[in-house]
Every structure is written in C-alpha cells, then in structure tokens.
Design a protein around this motif. Structure first.
Motif, PDB file in Angstrom:
ATOM      1  N   LYS A 125       5.887  -2.343  -1.996  1.00  0.00           N
ATOM      2  CA  LYS A 125       5.176  -1.585  -3.231  1.00  0.00           C
ATOM      3  C   LYS A 125       4.723  -2.354  -4.271  1.00  0.00           C
ATOM      4  O   LYS A 125       3.523  -2.284  -4.819  1.00  0.00           O
ATOM      5  N   CYS A 126       5.455  -3.517  -4.712  1.00  0.00           N
ATOM      6  CA  CYS A 126       4.975  -4.520  -5.706  1.00  0.00           C
ATOM      7  C   CYS A 126       3.753  -5.201  -5.136  1.00  0.00           C
ATOM      8  O   CYS A 126       2.590  -5.359  -5.942  1.00  0.00           O
ATOM      9  N   ALA A 127       3.776  -5.613  -3.929  1.00  0.00           N
ATOM     10  CA  ALA A 127       2.717  -6.403  -3.208  1.00  0.00           C
ATOM     11  C   ALA A 127       1.316  -5.728  -3.363  1.00  0.00           C
ATOM     12  O   ALA A 127       0.430  -6.041  -3.795  1.00  0.00           O
ATOM     13  N   ASP A 138      -8.745  -2.994  -1.410  1.00  0.00           N
ATOM     14  CA  ASP A 138      -8.528  -1.366  -1.082  1.00  0.00           C
ATOM     15  C   ASP A 138      -7.347  -1.341  -0.363  1.00  0.00           C
ATOM     16  O   ASP A 138      -7.049  -1.248   0.826  1.00  0.00           O
ATOM     17  N   VAL A 139      -6.374  -0.959  -1.298  1.00  0.00           N
ATOM     18  CA  VAL A 139      -5.065  -0.735  -0.770  1.00  0.00           C
ATOM     19  C   VAL A 139      -4.274   0.396  -1.405  1.00  0.00           C
ATOM     20  O   VAL A 139      -4.726   0.851  -2.687  1.00  0.00           O
ATOM     21  N   ILE A 140      -3.693   1.411  -0.752  1.00  0.00           N
ATOM     22  CA  ILE A 140      -2.825   2.487  -1.347  1.00  0.00           C
ATOM     23  C   ILE A 140      -1.566   2.164  -1.564  1.00  0.00           C
ATOM     24  O   ILE A 140      -0.723   2.174  -0.420  1.00  0.00           O
ATOM     25  N   ALA A 141      -1.274   1.928  -2.913  1.00  0.00           N
ATOM     26  CA  ALA A 141       0.198   1.641  -3.172  1.00  0.00           C
ATOM     27  C   ALA A 141       1.121   2.673  -3.216  1.00  0.00           C
ATOM     28  O   ALA A 141       0.581   3.747  -3.827  1.00  0.00           O
ATOM     29  N   VAL A 142       2.470   2.655  -2.790  1.00  0.00           N
ATOM     30  CA  VAL A 142       3.058   3.960  -2.653  1.00  0.00           C
ATOM     31  C   VAL A 142       4.154   3.970  -3.738  1.00  0.00           C
ATOM     32  O   VAL A 142       5.349   2.903  -3.451  1.00  0.00           O
ATOM     33  N   ASP A 143       4.204   4.776  -4.680  1.00  0.00           N
ATOM     34  CA  ASP A 143       5.348   4.846  -5.674  1.00  0.00           C
ATOM     35  C   ASP A 143       6.058   6.296  -5.190  1.00  0.00           C
ATOM     36  O   ASP A 143       5.547   7.114  -4.169  1.00  0.00           O
ATOM     37  N   THR A 144       6.811   6.836  -6.162  1.00  0.00           N
ATOM     38  CA  THR A 144       7.652   8.051  -5.728  1.00  0.00           C
ATOM     39  C   THR A 144       6.912   9.344  -5.668  1.00  0.00           C
ATOM     40  O   THR A 144       6.783   9.993  -4.877  1.00  0.00           O
ATOM     41  N   THR A 164       5.905   5.302   4.647  1.00  0.00           N
ATOM     42  CA  THR A 164       4.852   5.826   4.240  1.00  0.00           C
ATOM     43  C   THR A 164       3.568   4.981   3.833  1.00  0.00           C
ATOM     44  O   THR A 164       2.419   5.281   4.571  1.00  0.00           O
ATOM     45  N   ALA A 165       3.569   3.707   3.343  1.00  0.00           N
ATOM     46  CA  ALA A 165       2.391   2.913   3.090  1.00  0.00           C
ATOM     47  C   ALA A 165       2.099   2.644   4.312  1.00  0.00           C
ATOM     48  O   ALA A 165       0.821   2.318   4.658  1.00  0.00           O
ATOM     49  N   ALA A 166       2.920   2.315   5.398  1.00  0.00           N
ATOM     50  CA  ALA A 166       2.306   1.751   6.605  1.00  0.00           C
ATOM     51  C   ALA A 166       1.408   2.720   7.392  1.00  0.00           C
ATOM     52  O   ALA A 166       0.460   2.450   8.033  1.00  0.00           O
ATOM     53  N   GLN A 167       1.835   3.898   7.589  1.00  0.00           N
ATOM     54  CA  GLN A 167       1.373   5.241   8.124  1.00  0.00           C
ATOM     55  C   GLN A 167      -0.007   5.597   7.158  1.00  0.00           C
ATOM     56  O   GLN A 167      -1.060   5.842   7.925  1.00  0.00           O
ATOM     57  N   LEU A 168      -0.209   5.432   5.818  1.00  0.00           N
ATOM     58  CA  LEU A 168      -1.222   5.549   5.055  1.00  0.00           C
ATOM     59  C   LEU A 168      -2.195   4.604   5.504  1.00  0.00           C
ATOM     60  O   LEU A 168      -3.645   4.800   5.722  1.00  0.00           O
ATOM     61  N   GLU A 169      -1.948   3.473   5.906  1.00  0.00           N
ATOM     62  CA  GLU A 169      -2.953   2.390   6.045  1.00  0.00           C
ATOM     63  C   GLU A 169      -3.543   2.701   7.414  1.00  0.00           C
ATOM     64  O   GLU A 169      -4.771   2.382   7.668  1.00  0.00           O
ATOM     65  N   GLU A 170      -2.551   3.134   8.483  1.00  0.00           N
ATOM     66  CA  GLU A 170      -3.076   3.410   9.646  1.00  0.00           C
ATOM     67  C   GLU A 170      -3.832   4.823   9.955  1.00  0.00           C
ATOM     68  O   GLU A 170      -5.174   4.692  10.573  1.00  0.00           O
ATOM     69  N   ASP A 179      -9.709   4.288  -3.814  1.00  0.00           N
ATOM     70  CA  ASP A 179      -9.226   5.207  -4.847  1.00  0.00           C
ATOM     71  C   ASP A 179      -8.071   6.357  -4.296  1.00  0.00           C
ATOM     72  O   ASP A 179      -7.613   6.987  -5.020  1.00  0.00           O
ATOM     73  N   GLY A 180      -7.853   6.100  -3.150  1.00  0.00           N
ATOM     74  CA  GLY A 180      -6.705   6.796  -2.551  1.00  0.00           C
ATOM     75  C   GLY A 180      -5.278   7.139  -3.515  1.00  0.00           C
ATOM     76  O   GLY A 180      -4.677   8.114  -3.821  1.00  0.00           O
ATOM     77  N   HIS A 181      -4.961   5.880  -3.770  1.00  0.00           N
ATOM     78  CA  HIS A 181      -3.712   5.623  -4.918  1.00  0.00           C
ATOM     79  C   HIS A 181      -3.878   6.636  -5.827  1.00  0.00           C
ATOM     80  O   HIS A 181      -3.053   7.327  -6.196  1.00  0.00           O
ATOM     81  N   PHE A 182      -5.082   6.501  -6.503  1.00  0.00           N
ATOM     82  CA  PHE A 182      -5.298   7.157  -7.686  1.00  0.00           C
ATOM     83  C   PHE A 182      -5.273   8.779  -7.469  1.00  0.00           C
ATOM     84  O   PHE A 182      -4.765   9.622  -8.206  1.00  0.00           O
ATOM     85  N   TRP A 183      -5.885   9.269  -6.419  1.00  0.00           N
ATOM     86  CA  TRP A 183      -6.201  10.706  -6.062  1.00  0.00           C
ATOM     87  C   TRP A 183      -4.748  10.979  -5.799  1.00  0.00           C
ATOM     88  O   TRP A 183      -4.341  12.048  -6.343  1.00  0.00           O
TER      89      TRP A 183
END
Length: 215
Positions: A125-127, A138-144, A164-170, A179-183
């Motif tokens: 998450k931090c990374a 271009d990375v989707i960071a996953v918080d709660t 969840t982060a790994a599946q989103l990346e795939e 923008d995925g994290h923001f949406w």
C-alpha cells in the motif's frame, strides 16, 4: 467476479461520475517528497488521518532527511509521533528505514515497487501510494475504501488489500490505472459507503454483484 469487459465498463462509468485526479493532488499523506511520503505512510498504520497529520508535522519539524532523522534519539522521535499510536514500534521502523535507505540506496528513495518494498516498514500500500503520488506512476493504490468497493462490486475477489491490489493490476485496463485510485476512493466515500451504500442512486448498480444479490 465481474468479467473484464464489465470491469472496463465500471471504470468508464466512474470516469464520467467521479472527479478523478485533481490538479496538484498530493495523495492521502500530502507530503512534498518521497522520503516524507514514506515516513507518513508508516505513521498512518492503525491511525486516524488527523493523528497521522499531527505526528508527521511534529516529526518533520525536527528532521526532513534520513541523515537528520538518524541524528535524533529514539525518545525524540517517539515523543513527536505519539499522536499516531504504536509510537515505539514505529520509531524502530523509522530508524531501520533510514539506515537501510542510506546504506543501500544512498538516501534516495527508489522509484520501483520492488525497491520500495525492500525497505523496512514499506508494504504494498505504501509503495503504491508513493509510486502514484510522488513519482506519477500509473498505479492503483489500495486503501480501505478501495478494498471495500472492489470486493463488494466484484471488480476483485480478495481477502486482503495486497491481493486486491494485485488483482486490480491484472484486471484493470491500462487507461484506467492513472486515475483509478481516485475514482474508486471517491466512489467509496460518496456512494459505496461502508455502512449504508447508496445503491438506489449508484451509477454502477446494474453491474454490481453485491447489489444484484440484494435485489
């Protein structure tokens, strides 16, 4: 779990309905450089945002580089970051992080996920937060919020934020990664809230697995 075409359709709808990345966005920790972003992410573990902000401000008033941080004794660091809780453990993590950053990277925060996660105290998450907000990757960071939204709707099916982060990346289309994290986080705060999701007015209810199971 939603099919890949359905995943893409969800992103297209959210792109129309949510603000996305705003100019000057600094990320959840709002720090001006990668070093301070990493430290603030470490402080945020099991801490409310307002307490993390207090702890970060107090600590960075004392030191803003790994060299300066290591010149402080543990008591000074612990006292500064006390508002965010677990301050003794976090003090040890901060010291190990700074020592490793200097010894292995010359004090320069690496710009890859692998490099960041090799540092003590930095998880996925931090990374990803640092990659996205500090380095513009271009990375989707996953918080709660993102974790909840993705697994409630069917974008992913994972028990942990890292999975969840790994599946989103795939499963996410390349165009949605910026923008995925923001949406997703905006959607989670405004519509797909934890206790009382606004399903009746949700723009993606027709695709949502959880809603179809409740209907």
């Amino acid at each position: 779990m939603l099919t890949l075409p359905q995943v893409e359709e969800v992103y297209r709808i959210l792109a129309q309905e949510m603000p996305g990345r705003t100019p000057g966005a600094k990320g959840p920790k709002g720090q001006p450089d990668a070093f301070r972003s990493c430290i603030s992410c470490m402080l945020s573990a099991q801490s409310l945002d307002r307490n993390t902000a207090k702890a970060s401000a107090a600590l960075f008033a004392l030191a803003t580089t790994p060299q300066e941080m290591l010149e402080l004794d543990d008591r000074a660091i612990a006292a500064a970051i006390k508002p965010c809780g677990l301050y003794n453990n976090k003090t040890r993590s901060i010291r190990r992080f700074c020592e490793t950053l200097l010894a292995e990277h010359g004090g320069v925060v690496p710009e890859t996920r692998q490099g960041l996660m090799s540092l003590p105290g930095i998880g996925r998450k931090c990374a990803d937060i640092v990659l996205s907000f500090t380095f513009g990757k271009d990375v989707i960071a996953v918080d709660t919020h993102v974790h909840r939204v993705c697994n409630r709707t069917g974008l992913t099916r994972a028990k942990t934020a890292d999975k969840t982060a790994a599946q989103l990346e795939e499963r996410s289309p390349q165009w949605a990664l910026h923008d995925g994290h923001f949406w997703l986080i905006q959607f989670g705060k405004r519509v797909c809230t934890a206790r009382t999701p606004k399903c009746e007015t949700c723009p993606i209810s027709g695709l949502c697995e959880w809603y179809s199971g409740q209907a």
